[in-house]
Design a protein around this motif. Sequence first.
Motif, PDB file in Angstrom:
ATOM      1  N   ARG A  25       0.819  -1.208   0.000  1.00 19.25           N
ATOM      2  CA  ARG A  25       0.000   0.000   0.000  1.00 19.25           C
ATOM      3  C   ARG A  25       0.851   1.256   0.000  1.00 19.25           C
ATOM      4  O   ARG A  25       0.629   2.190  -0.789  1.00 19.25           O
ATOM      5  CB  ARG A  25      -0.935   0.027   1.212  1.00 19.25           C
ATOM      6  CG  ARG A  25      -1.867   1.245   1.215  1.00 19.25           C
ATOM      7  CD  ARG A  25      -2.320   1.644   2.584  1.00 19.25           C
ATOM      8  NE  ARG A  25      -1.232   2.062   3.451  1.00 19.25           N
ATOM      9  CZ  ARG A  25      -1.421   2.517   4.692  1.00 19.25           C
ATOM     10  NH1 ARG A  25      -2.639   2.584   5.198  1.00 19.25           N
ATOM     11  NH2 ARG A  25      -0.393   2.878   5.432  1.00 19.25           N
ATOM     12  N   ASN A  26       1.841   1.313   0.895  1.00 16.37           N
ATOM     13  CA  ASN A  26       2.682   2.508   0.982  1.00 16.37           C
ATOM     14  C   ASN A  26       3.440   2.753  -0.309  1.00 16.37           C
ATOM     15  O   ASN A  26       3.550   3.891  -0.777  1.00 16.37           O
ATOM     16  CB  ASN A  26       3.655   2.382   2.152  1.00 16.37           C
ATOM     17  CG  ASN A  26       2.952   2.464   3.497  1.00 16.37           C
ATOM     18  OD1 ASN A  26       1.777   2.827   3.573  1.00 16.37           O
ATOM     19  ND2 ASN A  26       3.654   2.109   4.564  1.00 16.37           N
ATOM     20  N   ASP A 214      -7.477   1.087 -10.677  1.00 16.05           N
ATOM     21  CA  ASP A 214      -7.796   0.377 -11.916  1.00 16.05           C
ATOM     22  C   ASP A 214      -7.023   0.937 -13.105  1.00 16.05           C
ATOM     23  O   ASP A 214      -6.576   0.195 -13.971  1.00 16.05           O
ATOM     24  CB  ASP A 214      -9.292   0.484 -12.212  1.00 16.05           C
ATOM     25  CG  ASP A 214     -10.144  -0.292 -11.230  1.00 16.05           C
ATOM     26  OD1 ASP A 214      -9.673  -1.311 -10.708  1.00 16.05           O
ATOM     27  OD2 ASP A 214     -11.284   0.137 -10.985  1.00 16.05           O
ATOM     28  N   GLN A 215      -6.954   2.234 -13.176  1.00 13.75           N
ATOM     29  CA  GLN A 215      -6.334   2.936 -14.294  1.00 13.75           C
ATOM     30  C   GLN A 215      -5.265   3.858 -13.726  1.00 13.75           C
ATOM     31  O   GLN A 215      -5.578   4.896 -13.143  1.00 13.75           O
ATOM     32  CB  GLN A 215      -7.396   3.749 -15.035  1.00 13.75           C
ATOM     33  CG  GLN A 215      -6.912   4.516 -16.218  1.00 13.75           C
ATOM     34  CD  GLN A 215      -6.507   3.622 -17.368  1.00 13.75           C
ATOM     35  OE1 GLN A 215      -5.387   3.701 -17.826  1.00 13.75           O
ATOM     36  NE2 GLN A 215      -7.402   2.761 -17.807  1.00 13.75           N
ATOM     37  N   HIS A 216      -4.024   3.472 -13.825  1.00 18.77           N
ATOM     38  CA  HIS A 216      -2.946   4.245 -13.219  1.00 18.77           C
ATOM     39  C   HIS A 216      -2.677   5.480 -14.079  1.00 18.77           C
ATOM     40  O   HIS A 216      -1.794   5.483 -14.938  1.00 18.77           O
ATOM     41  CB  HIS A 216      -1.684   3.406 -13.088  1.00 18.77           C
ATOM     42  CG  HIS A 216      -1.891   2.072 -12.459  1.00 18.77           C
ATOM     43  ND1 HIS A 216      -2.855   1.847 -11.485  1.00 18.77           N
ATOM     44  CD2 HIS A 216      -1.288   0.879 -12.662  1.00 18.77           C
ATOM     45  CE1 HIS A 216      -2.808   0.576 -11.117  1.00 18.77           C
ATOM     46  NE2 HIS A 216      -1.881  -0.034 -11.818  1.00 18.77           N
ATOM     47  N   ALA A 239       6.208   0.297  -9.258  1.00 19.97           N
ATOM     48  CA  ALA A 239       5.652   0.298  -7.905  1.00 19.97           C
ATOM     49  C   ALA A 239       4.130   0.229  -7.927  1.00 19.97           C
ATOM     50  O   ALA A 239       3.508  -0.205  -6.949  1.00 19.97           O
ATOM     51  CB  ALA A 239       6.106   1.549  -7.155  1.00 19.97           C
ATOM     52  N   LEU A 240       3.518   0.622  -9.014  1.00 22.60           N
ATOM     53  CA  LEU A 240       2.064   0.538  -9.140  1.00 22.60           C
ATOM     54  C   LEU A 240       1.651  -0.840  -9.637  1.00 22.60           C
ATOM     55  O   LEU A 240       0.844  -1.531  -9.002  1.00 22.60           O
ATOM     56  CB  LEU A 240       1.556   1.627 -10.087  1.00 22.60           C
ATOM     57  CG  LEU A 240       1.984   3.065  -9.766  1.00 22.60           C
ATOM     58  CD1 LEU A 240       1.379   4.032 -10.773  1.00 22.60           C
ATOM     59  CD2 LEU A 240       1.608   3.461  -8.356  1.00 22.60           C
ATOM     60  N   VAL A 244      -0.369  -3.603  -7.070  1.00 25.07           N
ATOM     61  CA  VAL A 244      -1.815  -3.399  -7.074  1.00 25.07           C
ATOM     62  C   VAL A 244      -2.587  -4.696  -6.834  1.00 25.07           C
ATOM     63  O   VAL A 244      -3.673  -4.683  -6.220  1.00 25.07           O
ATOM     64  CB  VAL A 244      -2.251  -2.714  -8.390  1.00 25.07           C
ATOM     65  CG1 VAL A 244      -2.188  -3.677  -9.581  1.00 25.07           C
ATOM     66  CG2 VAL A 244      -3.640  -2.120  -8.248  1.00 25.07           C
ATOM     67  N   GLU A 245      -2.076  -5.835  -7.265  1.00 28.99           N
ATOM     68  CA  GLU A 245      -2.792  -7.089  -7.040  1.00 28.99           C
ATOM     69  C   GLU A 245      -2.923  -7.393  -5.546  1.00 28.99           C
ATOM     70  O   GLU A 245      -3.961  -7.888  -5.101  1.00 28.99           O
ATOM     71  CB  GLU A 245      -2.097  -8.239  -7.754  1.00 28.99           C
ATOM     72  CG  GLU A 245      -2.902  -9.533  -7.709  1.00 28.99           C
ATOM     73  CD  GLU A 245      -2.316 -10.632  -8.569  1.00 28.99           C
ATOM     74  OE1 GLU A 245      -2.809 -11.768  -8.475  1.00 28.99           O
ATOM     75  OE2 GLU A 245      -1.373 -10.354  -9.334  1.00 28.99           O
ATOM     76  N   MET A 246      -1.904  -7.095  -4.781  1.00 27.72           N
ATOM     77  CA  MET A 246      -1.975  -7.262  -3.328  1.00 27.72           C
ATOM     78  C   MET A 246      -3.107  -6.404  -2.752  1.00 27.72           C
ATOM     79  O   MET A 246      -3.852  -6.850  -1.862  1.00 27.72           O
ATOM     80  CB  MET A 246      -0.640  -6.868  -2.695  1.00 27.72           C
ATOM     81  CG  MET A 246      -0.660  -6.735  -1.181  1.00 27.72           C
ATOM     82  SD  MET A 246      -0.870  -8.281  -0.278  1.00 27.72           S
ATOM     83  CE  MET A 246       0.797  -8.949  -0.366  1.00 27.72           C
ATOM     84  N   LEU A 247      -3.273  -5.209  -3.272  1.00 32.42           N
ATOM     85  CA  LEU A 247      -4.334  -4.329  -2.785  1.00 32.42           C
ATOM     86  C   LEU A 247      -5.698  -4.861  -3.200  1.00 32.42           C
ATOM     87  O   LEU A 247      -6.629  -4.901  -2.383  1.00 32.42           O
ATOM     88  CB  LEU A 247      -4.110  -2.904  -3.306  1.00 32.42           C
ATOM     89  CG  LEU A 247      -2.725  -2.294  -3.060  1.00 32.42           C
ATOM     90  CD1 LEU A 247      -2.715  -0.821  -3.443  1.00 32.42           C
ATOM     91  CD2 LEU A 247      -2.282  -2.468  -1.612  1.00 32.42           C
TER      92      LEU A 247
END
Length: 280
Positions: A25-26, A214-216, A239-240, A244-247
């Motif tokens: 997240r961070n 969803d859309q970086h 980093a995105l 993102v899958e973890m989030l």
Amino acid sequence: MRLVLMGDLHYHEVDEAIPGWLEARNDFYQTFLRRFMEVEGDAHISLGDLTNYGHSSELNEVYEILRNGGRTFYHALGNHDLYASTRNEVLAISGQARYHVVKTEVADLVFLDTAKEMDFEDWGGWVDEEQLSWFEEVIQASGTKPVLVFAHHPVHKTTTNSDKDKGSIHPDIDMWKVLSKKEGVGIYFNGHTHIDSIVNQQNWTFVQLSACLDQHGLRVVEIDRDEIRISAVDVADAALTDNVEMLYNNMKHFRHNPLARGQESDRACTVSLRLAAEHK
């Protein structure tokens, strides 16, 4: 004038008992918000759902990152921002007004509050009579100067999915009674439905931004004498994409939309100001 916009950010609390979630997240949000603040602009704007549930920890943490960016930042309240906290509690942290107008030489920037307070069952939008009357006065006072409206919820039956249940400002609220009084150009920016969309109706252009998870990406709005240009900026940092899958797999109150990008025609547009100038 140059504005930098982001859609629904959903900065969220984590369960530190789940390995790697805090770090993911961070890494995601610090990187995304750094890129957001690095883009040159006269103002940086969130279209609401800046946080995932409106916890004071979410609000304080995300505002700390944003304030370190040193930019002029505006936040239109979203329904997720008001789930765990009252409107007054959120505004105390943000230091902003519930709704307001910023008058500039080239355009009037109008920020609306369309979110219901602590209503977990109805995430649709609402605008009370007091705010609606104020909005009408602002529109009429703008004359032929362009007006850019920033709100979380779309106007009913404008952008993609704004016709869905709880997908817009409630259809009983006659937003067109106010919007139709605009002389010249009006542009209405919103989030909420998590899909890019651009629609023209009458003398208004409706621009909807998808969720940042969803859309970086961001939108840049450039206003000059003859036109307003709205463009999409993709943010492709590892980093995105790596985090993102973890989030997606762990955060509550958010569902990934794989169709968030919409069509290419929903990503950018140019609005001419020449006709409005000729009618002055």
